[in-house]
Write a protein that holds these residues in place. Sequence first.
Motif, PDB file in Angstrom:
ATOM      1  N   ARG A   1       0.857  -1.182   0.000  1.00 44.75           N
ATOM      2  CA  ARG A   1       0.000   0.000   0.000  1.00 44.75           C
ATOM      3  C   ARG A   1       0.892   1.231   0.000  1.00 44.75           C
ATOM      4  N   ALA A   2       0.493   2.244  -0.739  1.00 44.22           N
ATOM      5  CA  ALA A   2       1.223   3.505  -0.809  1.00 44.22           C
ATOM      6  C   ALA A   2       0.325   4.622  -0.299  1.00 44.22           C
ATOM      7  N   GLN A   3       0.831   5.381   0.672  1.00 40.87           N
ATOM      8  CA  GLN A   3       0.100   6.522   1.235  1.00 40.87           C
ATOM      9  C   GLN A   3       0.769   7.783   0.732  1.00 40.87           C
ATOM     10  N   ALA A   4       0.094   8.500  -0.174  1.00 43.66           N
ATOM     11  CA  ALA A   4       0.629   9.739  -0.705  1.00 43.66           C
ATOM     12  C   ALA A   4       0.087  10.906   0.110  1.00 43.66           C
ATOM     13  N   GLN A   5       0.218  12.110  -0.429  1.00 42.82           N
ATOM     14  CA  GLN A   5      -0.222  13.293   0.295  1.00 42.82           C
ATOM     15  C   GLN A   5      -1.729  13.291   0.441  1.00 42.82           C
ATOM     16  N   GLY A   6      -2.194  13.801   1.547  1.00 49.84           N
ATOM     17  CA  GLY A   6      -3.622  13.884   1.801  1.00 49.84           C
ATOM     18  C   GLY A   6      -4.232  12.506   1.963  1.00 49.84           C
ATOM     19  N   ASP A   7      -5.353  12.299   1.277  1.00 53.47           N
ATOM     20  CA  ASP A   7      -6.073  11.031   1.386  1.00 53.47           C
ATOM     21  C   ASP A   7      -5.742  10.089   0.248  1.00 53.47           C
ATOM     22  N   ALA A   8      -4.719  10.406  -0.524  1.00 56.01           N
ATOM     23  CA  ALA A   8      -4.392   9.582  -1.684  1.00 56.01           C
ATOM     24  C   ALA A   8      -3.772   8.267  -1.230  1.00 56.01           C
ATOM     25  N   VAL A   9      -4.406   7.162  -1.600  1.00 58.24           N
ATOM     26  CA  VAL A   9      -3.957   5.829  -1.217  1.00 58.24           C
ATOM     27  C   VAL A   9      -3.949   4.952  -2.463  1.00 58.24           C
ATOM     28  N   VAL A  10      -2.911   4.146  -2.575  1.00 50.88           N
ATOM     29  CA  VAL A  10      -2.796   3.186  -3.671  1.00 50.88           C
ATOM     30  C   VAL A  10      -2.602   1.803  -3.066  1.00 50.88           C
ATOM     31  N   GLU A  11      -3.436   0.859  -3.497  1.00 54.11           N
ATOM     32  CA  GLU A  11      -3.239  -0.542  -3.156  1.00 54.11           C
ATOM     33  C   GLU A  11      -2.556  -1.221  -4.341  1.00 54.11           C
ATOM     34  N   GLY A  12      -1.455  -1.883  -4.091  1.00 53.41           N
ATOM     35  CA  GLY A  12      -0.669  -2.473  -5.152  1.00 53.41           C
ATOM     36  C   GLY A  12      -0.550  -3.977  -5.011  1.00 53.41           C
ATOM     37  N   LEU A  13      -0.297  -4.620  -6.125  1.00 51.43           N
ATOM     38  CA  LEU A  13      -0.153  -6.067  -6.153  1.00 51.43           C
ATOM     39  C   LEU A  13       0.856  -6.414  -7.239  1.00 51.43           C
ATOM     40  N   ILE A  14       1.872  -7.194  -6.849  1.00 49.98           N
ATOM     41  CA  ILE A  14       2.869  -7.673  -7.800  1.00 49.98           C
ATOM     42  C   ILE A  14       2.737  -9.193  -7.867  1.00 49.98           C
ATOM     43  N   ARG A  15       2.660  -9.713  -9.090  1.00 48.46           N
ATOM     44  CA  ARG A  15       2.552 -11.159  -9.286  1.00 48.46           C
ATOM     45  C   ARG A  15       3.842 -11.686  -9.912  1.00 48.46           C
ATOM     46  N   TYR A  16       4.151 -12.911  -9.588  1.00 48.05           N
ATOM     47  CA  TYR A  16       5.374 -13.533 -10.110  1.00 48.05           C
ATOM     48  C   TYR A  16       4.997 -14.675 -11.060  1.00 48.05           C
ATOM     49  N   HIS A  17       5.575 -14.627 -12.277  1.00 46.55           N
ATOM     50  CA  HIS A  17       5.345 -15.632 -13.307  1.00 46.55           C
ATOM     51  C   HIS A  17       6.649 -16.411 -13.494  1.00 46.55           C
ATOM     52  N   PRO A  18       6.733 -17.629 -12.982  1.00 44.72           N
ATOM     53  CA  PRO A  18       8.027 -18.337 -12.950  1.00 44.72           C
ATOM     54  C   PRO A  18       8.435 -18.863 -14.318  1.00 44.72           C
ATOM     55  N   PHE A  19       9.708 -19.181 -14.398  1.00 44.01           N
ATOM     56  CA  PHE A  19      10.247 -19.877 -15.566  1.00 44.01           C
ATOM     57  C   PHE A  19      10.142 -21.374 -15.299  1.00 44.01           C
ATOM     58  N   LEU A  20       9.512 -22.117 -16.211  1.00 48.48           N
ATOM     59  CA  LEU A  20       9.300 -23.551 -16.035  1.00 48.48           C
ATOM     60  C   LEU A  20      10.036 -24.317 -17.119  1.00 48.48           C
ATOM     61  N   TYR A  21      11.214 -24.750 -16.812  1.00 49.27           N
ATOM     62  CA  TYR A  21      12.031 -25.657 -17.624  1.00 49.27           C
ATOM     63  C   TYR A  21      12.402 -25.082 -18.989  1.00 49.27           C
ATOM     64  N   ASP A  22      11.401 -24.840 -19.834  1.00 49.90           N
ATOM     65  CA  ASP A  22      11.728 -24.462 -21.208  1.00 49.90           C
ATOM     66  C   ASP A  22      11.066 -23.173 -21.647  1.00 49.90           C
ATOM     67  N   ARG A  23      10.360 -22.504 -20.786  1.00 50.57           N
ATOM     68  CA  ARG A  23       9.635 -21.322 -21.252  1.00 50.57           C
ATOM     69  C   ARG A  23       9.349 -20.385 -20.083  1.00 50.57           C
ATOM     70  N   GLU A  24       9.134 -19.125 -20.482  1.00 48.98           N
ATOM     71  CA  GLU A  24       8.648 -18.132 -19.534  1.00 48.98           C
ATOM     72  C   GLU A  24       7.127 -18.227 -19.492  1.00 48.98           C
ATOM     73  N   THR A  25       6.563 -18.098 -18.313  1.00 51.75           N
ATOM     74  CA  THR A  25       5.100 -18.160 -18.175  1.00 51.75           C
ATOM     75  C   THR A  25       4.463 -16.780 -18.142  1.00 51.75           C
ATOM     76  N   TYR A  26       5.261 -15.732 -18.330  1.00 54.25           N
ATOM     77  CA  TYR A  26       4.675 -14.385 -18.382  1.00 54.25           C
ATOM     78  C   TYR A  26       3.759 -14.317 -19.611  1.00 54.25           C
ATOM     79  N   PRO A  27       2.483 -13.977 -19.435  1.00 53.68           N
ATOM     80  CA  PRO A  27       1.524 -14.077 -20.553  1.00 53.68           C
ATOM     81  C   PRO A  27       1.776 -13.006 -21.601  1.00 53.68           C
ATOM     82  N   GLN A  28       1.491 -13.373 -22.836  1.00 54.06           N
ATOM     83  CA  GLN A  28       1.547 -12.452 -23.953  1.00 54.06           C
ATOM     84  C   GLN A  28       0.133 -12.133 -24.404  1.00 54.06           C
TER      85      GLN A  28
END
Length: 1994
Positions: free
Chosen positions: A419-446
Amino acid sequence: MAEMRSHTKTAGLKLCQKNISSELLASSHRKMRVLDCRPESKQVTEHVVDATGKDFEGFLQDVSKTFSVAEKETFVLTTTDRRVIDDHIFDELDDEITLQLLRTADQELPAATQEHISYVPHYYTLVQSGMYEYYASEGQKSLPYAFAELVDNSLSATANKEGLRNIDIRLLFDESQGKHAVVVRDNGCGMTSKQLNNWAVYRLSKFNRDNSTFHSDHSGYVRPAPVPRSLNSDISFFGVGGKQAVFYIGESARIITKPASSPDVHEFVMSKEDFERKEKNKEDIYCGVIRNRKPGDHAHIVAEEELYLQALIAEEEGKESFTAVVITGIQSDHITYLKQQFHLWTRELAHIYHYYVHGIHGNDVRQSSKNIERESDVDIQISLVEKSGKQPRLVNLRDIDNDMQTLYINSSSASFEFRAQAQGDAVVEGLIRYHPFLYDRETYPQDPYASPGAPDEEDDESLVLNPEGRGKRPVFECFWNGRLIPYTTVSEFEWCACSKKAGAVPAECYNRMSGVLFTNDCFPVSTNKLTFMDLELQLRDRETIFTRVINGQDQRVKIQREFTAWLKECHERYDKQIKFMGFQGVTSRLDVSTKKLQHPWARFSSIKWDGKMYKAGQHVKSVKTLPVLFGTIKEFLLYGDHEADVFATGGYVQIAMQPKELYDEVRTIPIFKIDRQATAASIKRNIEDELAKLPIELKIIWPEGNPWSDYASKPAGTPMGPIQVEILNKKGESISKLPVSSNGAGRRFLMELKVIWHSPKGDIQTNSHIGVHSAKWDYWFRKMENLNKLGKYTLHLQTILNENNSSVWAGKQLPSYTLNFTLTEGDAETFSVCGVSTPVQVGVPFSLSMELKDEFGHPARPPPDLKPKLECSTLEVTHEGTAVNGTTFTIKGVRARGSLKTKVHTLKIVLAGLRHDSQSVQMSMLPGLPHTLRVHPDEELITVENRTAVGFKVEVLDEAENITTHSKLIVCCQFVGVPEVPLEAVDCSNTGVGQLLGKALQLKNIRTQRLITAKFDLPNHQGVACVERKLCVLPSRSVSRAEVYRVETQGDAPMVIMNLERIDWTAGDTLGSLFYRLYDEGEREIPITSELSQKMKVNWSANMKSVDVAQGRLPPVCVPTLAQGEQFYQVAFKGQPSVETSFIIVPRPDEPECLKVILMETSVRLGETLAGNIILELTDQYGNKTEALTAESVKTIDVSADGLDKSSVAIKWQDSTKSVCVTGLRFISCAPGQREVRFAWQRYEEFVRVRVAPGPPAKIIIQDGPEMPLQVLNGHGVDTPFVLQLCDEWGNPAPDQRVVISVKGLSAQLKVKASVMSQPVDSEGKATFTLTQITAPKGEYKMEFRGTMNSSGIAGPSVLVNVMPDPCKPVKLAVEYDTGAFLFAGGNFPVFTVTIVSEDGGGVRNINPGSVSMLLWKAQATGQRPPPEASTLKCCKPKKTEKEECFYFRDKVIPERVGKYTIQFVLSVDKTKAIWSNQHILSVVPSTGVKLVPESPPATPVVSNNDVLANRTLLESLCLKIMDEYNNPAGEGCNGQVSVSLKSQSDCSQKDLPLFEGKTSSATFPLKDGEAHIKDLALAENSPGRDGTEYILIFQADILELTPFELPFRFYNDVENQRQMSALTKKKDRLSVSIEVYHSLFDTNNQLITELKGQLQVAESREKQLKSQIQKTGIGSALSTMSAIDALIRQKEAEMVSIKSQPRRSCSIPDPFRTSPDVLGKVAHLAKVDEDDAAKVISWHLLGDMDCVVTVTTAAARKIYGDTQGRQQVMPLETVFWKSSVRPLPHVRNGMNTFSPVGKPVFARDLLIFPQYADKCQMVFGSLLGDTILIDDLDSANHYRKGVVQSKIQCPTLLTRQGDRIRSNGKFGGLQNKAPPIEKLRGHVFGAPLPKEYYTASSHAEMLQQYRAALDKSQEVQADYDAHVQYLQSPEMRQKERELKEQTSQLQDIEQELASTPARTPLVSAVKRAHLEQGESSRAPSKRARLKPCRLLD
């Protein structure tokens, strides 16, 4: 609601008039439009009623008079929103407001009504017009984002909808239902007409809107409470997107809406065409009409192109509320895109509203939808209808599973929330996802629909072998209030960016992240919601605080460290990667197709993959390859410039295939295709088996014993075969396939047989077979009997592979076999006829050729002496001779003669001596050449009548008299001496037969008979003789001429009308007495018979009387009534031939009959002249213009009308048109409306209608507005809008849209914000201003409305504004504490008192104590916000003697470390807004000193008794300090001395103690400011002491009572022994410290185990207790799984939602004072009543008190009274006298009934339910209701009162459930004692409580949630316990135990050797502290630190 009567002159109303300020009435100038909508009115009529200076009573009298309302007739006046008008709100009505005259408020409208509105754009249109580009699509199609604007409005409209929120997008492209349309419809709250008007105003944002008609209804914009992911549906924001969207999609928009509060539907249309028309006509552009109608009424939809609207409107029936936006005029390219790219733009919409559609967790398809209840109630469906009969295309956004967020969610393995608390009442909820490498390919979607872009050739960094996940794309997609902002992305933050230096996490891991940012509305976005304004700039600001979120709780940790640890864990846990080892250099790969990827490739000798090593030279086997490969590893390849061992996600391996005899090649495959399960032995064995099974030769077998030798010669047709083939390997075994690999796959052999014929033209393959192996016959080929071609042949057998038909394997040919042979021809046995050209003509010679062949058709020479014979049964056939040429035999000179009655003739040819000696030839014969000509009839003289047909048949014959054909066979017939008869000819080329003279003869001027000669010949065939015939032609007796004549009277000579004669005749008259005659070719009159008369036709009459026509009479001619043009009339005889004659009639005008007036314009403004000329003409009875008017007629023409200015009228004569022209028509001093203008001349007159419009604008008045004087809280707005009316000089409304009205404050301190600050008036001349915010210091101010038109000003009214401070708005925190108190380390802080200060300076109450926090951190002030590591403390419960409005922080522990600390207090208003106090810096000082300790722990000294000073020195330098109990320096200002003495741990005498230098037993050192520096402390030379004894140095201060410091040392007499012991001592010190650390570790773990056991027991006990309670309720049996519990909780919550959504009675009285301090609220909101009848009668009984505000204190009541200037009634509780008692009902005395009551009497106050403040509410209603009793009906009430009174008891007021009232004095009856229906109470009624089922379900849900939390806690503690037990049993801890045992053993050995006592505690503790302060820590779970008892900020 109250009904009104036209008779309103009552004393009550007169009394009300006295309270109305005369000044207020005098200053109000307003008129109101009233629509008569009573049921008896067939049409809705409209009148403008003047309300200037009138009160409500006077206005009602004017309305009654205007609409002729009967004296006793009841009616109500309402707004178009059905708000009933009474004297309370009459003064709030705006000028030009539209009111409805109804019989009752809920009456159905008899017809649709129209309400004029204004939707002038906000001034932001000009100010911010260049700020954003309109739908900047960045190369994309922007239609989805235009649709999103409309969906935003629907989401906002359905935000408070209980149940499913339906949003339906329909694309209606079916042309049979009308023009193309787009419909967006929702089931939201709908819009009132006022809200619909606000929607139409451009840039009227929700912050500026006033959605209510009256000031008392205005509530202002309220920001929604914070929700997860900011999914609050509050995304209809700026008042821009909806209008931009509809006009971007199409050219017209129709808004159809119905609010829940009204039975009427409001409809409004705005279109580009209408705007252009108004601009062209110089009309007000921003004006329109709202149509108010009943649901389902589509009477106004008549156009065929809007048929679909009828079906859409029909759906309105039964709907409580809805809104539909219908867009038409769709652009053609939009239609094409919406049809062809349907899947693409719907996917984009699913991306934009992903979290609204799927809930906060998104569309996780990996979880079973059957077990998880849908979190979102938003249902968005899209349908496309193209053609009738064709199935529409339907899609629900919830069913789309390929939008990018779905792909991100379902391809990720872990997530990191922050969560990021900026000036005043500005709030950001954030989410980072991890897409692993599985043997022969990247799983990050195209993106599946992204167009692949070509790589930049100059950017080498973008060239990678495999796309590295995210690549250069940004990490974060950004959502605003839960909705995607598509064109704003954030690449990364500093704490989650890849470091340039090598770290613990590989750089490629940073490319496997995708992220989402959810912001609230404090971050501004563009008006089209495509981009954020400065999101990334705010987030990168230093003041922005990032915190990690775990299980919904913020963690005050260093987010960069947490993120790096999380990313490292993801990499280690989820990525499957490879380690490359043994770097061997760099090479290039030419087998890579992409040139730039051919270099560099790093070469490695080995890899480590998933714990297994692979090296060069190692045998391997492949998987997932075709074929499966066996071989040895040559090397490993990794793309990139590497120089040492490296980790990578994949690479390639080069395999040298084995065995080499088969596979002489090197294959490169991906590393992941290595079979990790194969063993080396199995691979080697497989290779050897393959070598032994290779094929070597073929074995040929002839099963029938007919072998063919090589180069044999055979006759054509000799059979070959059958043939059997076997494939032998080296072992002589028969095989059918290549050696198979270990996985069972193999290549089968096929046997290919080919026979090649070596023809002269080249080799030709005659036979080709593929033989498949059979277990019985091997490879078998059947007998070949088709070898009949002549020449050389080759038989070839070849072994091939079944997969590619290759005959080569591993560079070697597979086994084969070849056989050569020759085939020759045989004897002639048959023949075939050739060269016969048929058909053959009679008598023409021809030849017959025959080809002789052997058995197989090979050409053969004919035998000698071969004689032919020809035979034919139908013809005579002869021939001349024969000829031989090679293999061809020819018969010459063949002739055929005879009749051709048959078409085909059979000619038989016989050649004796052949095996097949005869052949029959079908031969067709044709006639011969033309020879003679035959003509029919053959008479010499033929008689014929002129104009009749005569025919001749001609035939052309050959020599055998057969009809023959020939080219150019044309027979001509010419009449000699008759030039008028043309030459006749017929072509007989095709048939030989023709017909001549089939047409009638047309001889001219024939009066008698005439002889003519016909001659027939063939011009192209001179050899054929001519033929002649004679004809006699007679005159024709048919009709040849017709004549029309007229006989006026019998006896007159006929007047013949010649053909095409012109006749002038009067228009509309009849031309009669017409006759006709007929003549033949000889001018003989033909008698008219009935047969001839039937053939007579005229073109002016279809029905002629047969009797008259038979007598030669024609029907009369009716001349047209229009005197224009010429009329053609024809008389025709429709016989053979047809005869006709005609004449022309020219109509002329009749006598003048009436006066005709022609107007160019039909409307004119007051005071202006009607545009255009007025033309006057005199016309006859048929409208034909006559010549009766002349120039002299102008003098006698008269023009008149009401209000006409005759002085300006001018009448002129126009010679060019022969008509009168009237100009200068002008009206003055009259009311607008229709006027009749009279034009007269002599006896002729005509009336026309002219619409008179109001004059030019001259003034502005306030038609309606809020109550005056205007009072508003600072920062608030006014709900009721100001409605201003533009008028002309006569007071008529002047709707001139060129006039712009603006509002502004007349003081610099007054800041006024309105929905629009300036706007043109609408089509009615009105302008509406809603004051959204007024900001100013407390006081009175003036604001002004002023108009402008073409730079000219128009005076307007000014308004007095009273601005008051807001008592409920917190503005700051006031902190009080004892600033002079000393803060000793480890003590308690003084009490901090925090007060929430409002705008008026008072304290704000009713604040949740959990919202106020105290933050403490060790540092100086950090600006406005505390650092992330600050500690959070909560307030304490106030004591009885303390103020309730204050918050107290007491008994807070002071940190144990001294230094500067900062505290700050915060009030969390909501999740996005907080108010911070000033930062207070506190100094923590040490407490009282208690001990003397060294600054750093010294080592144990070891000295010896000799003459070397260094060996005798105990301490070279030691600093001792006075410390408090927490090791803080506490000696400041403490001065004195420290004495050093010696003692022994053993029992030794004083004389054996060593002495210091100078032979003293003690030494002293100065102590200054709590510090003593011990330097050069040494023993005296030859000092006493026992060898090997341990002594102790005692350091004692002479001040305070300090614990002395003791330091042991060892004394030796031998230097060598000293050195050895010194080394042992140092080792002992190290071991002691290490052992102590180990003991501390194990003690902590044991303590943690004990605590976890206790927690586990408590959790299990709590779980069992709750489970037992749940089972007792019977709400669930299967509670073993979390999913079952969650399903049950959702079921209960659904029950609660369903119950809560059911309609129930509610109070609609606004209560703006409820949140003020010491205010309970209005009486109507303090109680609930269950029964409807009881609620109605009690509410009516208290109707005058329902609006009263109840306060706790008199001061609060007085404040409300002052703020409202006495208009609001108040009731302070501290002035209410009420004595609580439990008195029974009056009929009960001493517990006994004095009589038997009926009707179930009960105290009315006992039926009230109090949701809050029960004690105080009992006082309120005890005072208001007293002992009022409720009983069933009036009879029961009278019975009860009678019984009570007869018992000599005072009877209180009685109310009945039927609505009657008996006052305490016994009076009842009349309207004042009869409650109206509940609907007429206008919402002034007590609300109904929620049913008991709701509270039952709520308690069950709460119990289930507690059980789930207990189960979670139990599982969590069990998991912690198991993990810690597992950790204690781990190899690492076992190793520590072994190390502890070893070190303990070593220490014991050293102590035995030293013969010393155990180590001292003080030293070890000091060493331990120093050791821990250096940063070392055990590897125990981090949860232990949380369980250990500690003090704040230690």
